[in-house]
Design a protein around this motif. Structure first.
Motif, short mmCIF file in Angstrom:
data_model
loop_
_atom_site.label_atom_id
_atom_site.label_comp_id
_atom_site.label_asym_id
_atom_site.label_seq_id
_atom_site.Cartn_x
_atom_site.Cartn_y
_atom_site.Cartn_z
N SER A 183 0.86 -1.18 0.00
CA SER A 183 0.00 0.00 0.00
C SER A 183 0.89 1.23 0.00
O SER A 183 2.04 1.19 0.44
N LYS A 229 -5.22 -3.71 -8.53
CA LYS A 229 -4.91 -2.43 -7.88
C LYS A 229 -6.21 -1.88 -7.29
O LYS A 229 -7.25 -1.90 -7.96
N ALA A 262 -1.50 7.76 -2.65
CA ALA A 262 -1.78 8.16 -4.03
C ALA A 262 -2.17 9.64 -3.94
O ALA A 262 -3.26 10.03 -4.31
N GLU A 320 -1.80 -2.66 -3.92
CA GLU A 320 -1.54 -3.47 -5.10
C GLU A 320 -1.27 -4.90 -4.67
O GLU A 320 -0.54 -5.16 -3.72
N TRP A 366 -5.74 9.95 -1.00
CA TRP A 366 -6.06 8.61 -1.49
C TRP A 366 -5.01 7.59 -1.07
O TRP A 366 -3.83 7.93 -0.93
N THR A 399 -3.61 3.69 -2.27
CA THR A 399 -3.62 2.66 -3.31
C THR A 399 -2.95 1.41 -2.76
O THR A 399 -1.91 1.50 -2.12
N SER A 438 -7.94 1.42 -5.02
CA SER A 438 -7.77 2.77 -4.49
C SER A 438 -9.05 3.21 -3.79
O SER A 438 -10.15 2.84 -4.19
#
Length: 112
Positions: A15, A72, A18, A26, A22, A24, A74
């Protein structure tokens, strides 16, 4: 028999920020079989992420990238980065609940 989790099927789960508003995460899956589980919308979807992270389901974005075996995810940070109550400024630990998500029986059959 120990419980199988997403982390067991992944090369890496991470993590990151973003931007200040935010997060994100993955999932880099080891192979196509693991990717099929992680990308399965009946297993991992906006509702599941909303429940894990206590965010609004409508704000969750999931991107499935089969050519890379990557999923991914978010969503808006609950607190802005660096705000007074922010306990993980770089969102470096947000991936842990996702990594610990157990693989259920029907998904395990996809992996074998």
């Amino acid at each position: 028999m120990p419980e199988i989790t997403l982390a067991d099927l992944a090369h890496e789960v991470r993590s990151k920020n973003a931007g200040p508003f935010w997060v994100t995460m993955e999932l880099f899956m080891r192979d196509a079989a693991g990717y099929r589980i992680a990308a399965d919308e009946s297993f991992l979807n906006e509702r599941v992420i909303a429940e894990l992270y206590r965010v609004e389901e409508g704000t969750v974005q999931i991107f499935r990238i089969p050519s890379l075996n990557v999923v991914k995810i978010s969503f808006p940070r609950p607190l802005a980065q660096g705000s007074l109550r922010d306990r993980d400024m770089h969102a470096g630990q947000h991936h842990v609940p996702l990594a610990r998500l157990p693989i259920k029986g029907s998904q395990q059959n996809l992996w074998k």
